[in-house]
Design a protein around this motif. Structure first.
Motif, PDB file in Angstrom:
ATOM      1  N   MET A  18       0.815  -1.207   0.000  1.00 20.67           N
ATOM      2  CA  MET A  18       0.000   0.000   0.000  1.00 20.67           C
ATOM      3  C   MET A  18       0.852   1.261   0.000  1.00 20.67           C
ATOM      4  O   MET A  18       0.530   2.240  -0.685  1.00 20.67           O
ATOM      5  CB  MET A  18      -0.931  -0.011   1.217  1.00 20.67           C
ATOM      6  CG  MET A  18      -1.966  -1.129   1.194  1.00 20.67           C
ATOM      7  SD  MET A  18      -3.078  -1.024  -0.225  1.00 20.67           S
ATOM      8  CE  MET A  18      -3.837   0.565   0.065  1.00 20.67           C
ATOM      9  N   THR A  22       0.680   3.834  -3.136  1.00 18.34           N
ATOM     10  CA  THR A  22       0.278   5.214  -2.849  1.00 18.34           C
ATOM     11  C   THR A  22       1.311   6.197  -3.376  1.00 18.34           C
ATOM     12  O   THR A  22       0.975   7.237  -3.962  1.00 18.34           O
ATOM     13  CB  THR A  22       0.087   5.406  -1.338  1.00 18.34           C
ATOM     14  OG1 THR A  22      -0.888   4.478  -0.864  1.00 18.34           O
ATOM     15  CG2 THR A  22      -0.380   6.814  -1.028  1.00 18.34           C
ATOM     16  N   SER A  23       2.581   5.888  -3.187  1.00 17.19           N
ATOM     17  CA  SER A  23       3.644   6.775  -3.673  1.00 17.19           C
ATOM     18  C   SER A  23       3.636   6.881  -5.192  1.00 17.19           C
ATOM     19  O   SER A  23       3.777   7.977  -5.754  1.00 17.19           O
ATOM     20  CB  SER A  23       5.002   6.261  -3.188  1.00 17.19           C
ATOM     21  OG  SER A  23       5.049   6.189  -1.790  1.00 17.19           O
ATOM     22  N   LEU A  26       0.615   9.027  -6.369  1.00 17.03           N
ATOM     23  CA  LEU A  26       0.846  10.451  -6.164  1.00 17.03           C
ATOM     24  C   LEU A  26       1.826  11.015  -7.187  1.00 17.03           C
ATOM     25  O   LEU A  26       1.667  12.134  -7.670  1.00 17.03           O
ATOM     26  CB  LEU A  26       1.363  10.695  -4.746  1.00 17.03           C
ATOM     27  CG  LEU A  26       0.345  10.501  -3.611  1.00 17.03           C
ATOM     28  CD1 LEU A  26       1.028  10.669  -2.264  1.00 17.03           C
ATOM     29  CD2 LEU A  26      -0.795  11.508  -3.743  1.00 17.03           C
ATOM     30  N   MET A 304      -2.896  14.848   0.093  1.00 17.82           N
ATOM     31  CA  MET A 304      -2.790  13.435  -0.230  1.00 17.82           C
ATOM     32  C   MET A 304      -1.475  12.841   0.279  1.00 17.82           C
ATOM     33  O   MET A 304      -1.422  11.684   0.704  1.00 17.82           O
ATOM     34  CB  MET A 304      -2.901  13.231  -1.741  1.00 17.82           C
ATOM     35  CG  MET A 304      -4.299  13.447  -2.297  1.00 17.82           C
ATOM     36  SD  MET A 304      -5.493  12.295  -1.611  1.00 17.82           S
ATOM     37  CE  MET A 304      -4.841  10.746  -2.205  1.00 17.82           C
ATOM     38  N   GLY A 308      -1.693   9.903   2.825  1.00 18.89           N
ATOM     39  CA  GLY A 308      -1.189   8.629   2.336  1.00 18.89           C
ATOM     40  C   GLY A 308      -0.511   7.812   3.422  1.00 18.89           C
ATOM     41  O   GLY A 308      -0.602   6.575   3.441  1.00 18.89           O
ATOM     42  N   PHE A 311      -3.236   6.337   5.476  1.00 21.43           N
ATOM     43  CA  PHE A 311      -4.182   5.512   4.724  1.00 21.43           C
ATOM     44  C   PHE A 311      -3.873   4.023   4.848  1.00 21.43           C
ATOM     45  O   PHE A 311      -4.764   3.196   5.003  1.00 21.43           O
ATOM     46  CB  PHE A 311      -4.148   5.943   3.254  1.00 21.43           C
ATOM     47  CG  PHE A 311      -5.061   5.148   2.368  1.00 21.43           C
ATOM     48  CD1 PHE A 311      -6.426   5.308   2.438  1.00 21.43           C
ATOM     49  CD2 PHE A 311      -4.530   4.236   1.464  1.00 21.43           C
ATOM     50  CE1 PHE A 311      -7.262   4.577   1.624  1.00 21.43           C
ATOM     51  CE2 PHE A 311      -5.357   3.497   0.644  1.00 21.43           C
ATOM     52  CZ  PHE A 311      -6.734   3.670   0.730  1.00 21.43           C
ATOM     53  N   THR A 312      -2.602   3.688   4.828  1.00 18.89           N
ATOM     54  CA  THR A 312      -2.210   2.276   4.836  1.00 18.89           C
ATOM     55  C   THR A 312      -2.655   1.587   6.120  1.00 18.89           C
ATOM     56  O   THR A 312      -3.241   0.506   6.097  1.00 18.89           O
ATOM     57  CB  THR A 312      -0.689   2.163   4.671  1.00 18.89           C
ATOM     58  OG1 THR A 312      -0.305   2.770   3.442  1.00 18.89           O
ATOM     59  CG2 THR A 312      -0.264   0.704   4.684  1.00 18.89           C
TER      60      THR A 312
END
Length: 593
Positions: A18, A22-23, A26, A304, A308, A311-312
């Motif tokens: 994740m 996510t990285s 973005l 974000m 982020g 979020f994980t």
């Protein structure tokens, strides 16, 4: 190499996957977003022109629709029988008092017809002597010159509608037409009508979305004469300055200022509608929009990045907890699930998974208990059913003995009553069939009527009209006898004289309709409502009308059932609607059991 990286990625823990995804998202969003936004604003500059062109079309269509209503209102006034009658009476009025009273009635009638409508300033009617009778929100006294112009415009259409343009003495637009006598089919002119339209309110309502840009709305007739303007600062603007080479919109110079002009010609009246927007205002709006979008983009980008990292954990932690619960369930001990852990999770999808899992386990435990209880109840009900059939069988056998004894003794009346009672009792004992033929149901009714006829003699009159072709149709058992019993109990026993009960049946569009009527005392509205809602205690067989209605709906569906109508002092009317077997595909499966 690709397989190696793929295998490495698949073996990562979910939390690390994740973070990596996510990285990458973005990064891709950052690079592609700038290019997309730049392209989007280029398209927006083109779209703004098209949107204004559509706005003028929508506004003109809306105004045209309202003006058509004004035309129809003028026709309604011109053909109104009361207006026609009042104008004829005004011609024949002998005194000023008669003229005043008739004129007062005419003005009142104009209020009823539509003089107080939202976009109507006033409705003004003129008789043959040019006397005015007006009603509305804003009435005026027009000059003789304006009146002659009104009559001339109305006469041009020979009874049809025409438009009277604004004047110095009257700034309103008016729909005018002659009023011709059609009551005696002479069609001679007996007056004129003028519907003065509130264009300011109409245009303000129908172009409200354009007001934020300081727009100017103009309307011209087919000869170029100005009908309406929302701003008199452009008093000398002419539609001739618009070029027909452009498709509805263009940039023009007026009074050393650039304007974005959109124009459209109406389909119905042939008028030209023009919207002028100061170009500086339009450009300011676009610039503010572009700046707001870029600022929003930057805020979202940094937000974000911050979210982020959170979020994980918000996804992985609930999933791991749910996995632990599922392992506990595998042991078979449902009581080990920790329900207190639910408060540690937010109310997102992951939290809902935990809540739903917990509800599912509680429901499973509940259903296990309920199933055990139902099995016990089923066994107990079967036992009680066997017990309940002992006494009715004994009573039925006794009635058979009475029947044969009466026949031997020559007591025909007692024999028939015992035989009919035995038939009804035998039918009630046999509960194996959910559906029986209509012929069998009518046999139950006839035996029941036989018993009641000996009791009430000539006071009970029963008639039946059911075609033979309907007798083979299957209907739920005991749906007619309880209704007839109610008619006798609440009709015959509550009245003095003869009670007439009739039963009719007919087939229509694959539906069997059985109608039962009686001439009993009927029911008032409040008690009838209680019966329809089932809020009463039945005094007859105990089945009740609601029970019959519920059985039909369970067997065949909600669109079928029983309808009750009653009127105090007239009688009661009951209709039963049942689908004909073979023509109704979705009858419940247990009907045939």
């Amino acid at each position: 190499m690709f397989r190696k990286w793929k295998r490495w990625f698949m073996d990562l823990r979910l939390k690390h996957k994740m973070v990596l995804l996510t990285s990458l998202v973005l990064l891709a969003f950052s690079i592609g977003g700038l290019f997309i936004l730049q392209y989007a604003f280029q398209l927006y500059n083109k779209e703004i022109y098209r949107q204004y062109a559509q706005a003028i079309q929508v506004s003109s269509d809306s105004i045209e629709a309202e003006l058509k209503k004004m035309e129809r209102l003028s026709y309604q006034v011109a053909t109104d029988t009361y207006v026609q009658s009042y104008l004829e009476n005004l011609t024949e009025a002998e005194t000023n008092y008669d003229t005043y009273m008739i004129g007062s009635d005419l003005r009142t009638r104009l209020l009823h017809v539509g003089a107080l409508n939202k976009y109507v300033l006033s409705i003004q009617v003129y008789d043959k002597q040019n006397r005015e009778y007006a009603s509305g929100n804003s009435m005026i006294q027009i000059t003789d010159e304006r009146l002659q112009e009104l009559k001339q415009r109305a006469n041009e259409k020979k009874g049809g509608v025409n438009w009277l343009l604004p004047h110095e003495t009257d700034k309103s637009l008016a729909a005018v037409r002659d009023i011709r006598n059609y009551l005696d089919l002479k069609f001679d002119r007996i007056g004129s009508v003028s519907i003065r339209v509130d264009m300011d309110t109409m245009v303000s309502d129908l172009t409200r979305s354009l007001a934020e840009q300081d727009t100017v709305f103009l309307i011209y007739d087919d000869s170029g004469q100005k009908i309406y303007e929302s701003d008199d600062s452009l008093y000398d603007f002419s539609p001739e300055q618009l070029s027909n080479e452009h498709q509805g919109y263009q940039i023009i110079e007026w009074d050393n200022h650039p304007y974005f002009a959109t124009h459209s010609e109406a389909n119905n009246l042939g008028w030209t509608y023009v919207i002028l927007v100061p170009y500086d205002n339009l450009f300011t709006v676009i610039t503010k929009a572009r700046t707001a979008v870029f600022i929003t983009y930057l805020l979202l980008f940094f937000m974000m990045i911050f979210l982020g990292s959170k979020f994980t954990g918000s996804i992985v932690n609930p999933i791991e907890s749910l996995n632990r619960k599922m392992k506990k369930v595998q042991t078979g001990n449902l009581e080990q699930i920790d329900i207190q852990e639910e408060t540690d999770f937010p109310k997102d999808e992951a939290g809902e998974m935990h809540a739903n899992f917990q509800k599912m386990m509680q429901q499973i435990q509940y259903l296990i208990g309920e199933n055990y209880k139902k099995q016990l109840l089923i066994k107990e009900s079967e036992y009680k059913t066997l017990q309940a059939q002992v006494n009715p069988h004994f009573l039925y056998n006794t009635l058979e003995s009475i029947n044969w004894t009466a026949k031997i003794a020559g007591e025909k009346k007692i024999s028939q009553m015992a035989e009919s009672l035995g038939y009804v009792l035998r039918s009630s004992i046999n509960m194996t069939d959910t559906l029986i033929t209509l012929e069998e149901e009518l046999s139950i009714v006839e035996h029941y009527i036989t018993i009641q006829s000996y009791r009430f003699e000539d006071r009970l009159q029963f008639s039946k009209n059911v075609p033979d072709e309907l007798l083979s149709i299957h209907v739920p058992k005991f749906i007619l006898q309880p209704i007839i019993e109610n008619s006798i109990r609440y009709g015959l026993q509550e009245m003095v004289g003869i009670c007439k009960i009739s039963l009719t049946g007919e087939k229509e569009a694959g539906i069997l309709e059985l109608r039962l009527t009686d001439n009993g005392p009927g029911m008032d509205a409040s008690y009838l409502q209680q019966i329809k809602q089932g809020n009463y205690e039945p005094k007859g067989t105990g089945l009740g009308l609601r029970n019959i209605n519920d059985r039909i709906k369970i067997l065949f569906g909600e669109e079928y059932g029983l309808t009750i109508n009653s009127e105090k002092g007239v009688g009661t009317f009951i209709t039963i609607r049942i689908p004909i077997e073979g023509e109704k595909e979705y009858v419940q499966s247990f009907v045939s059991r």
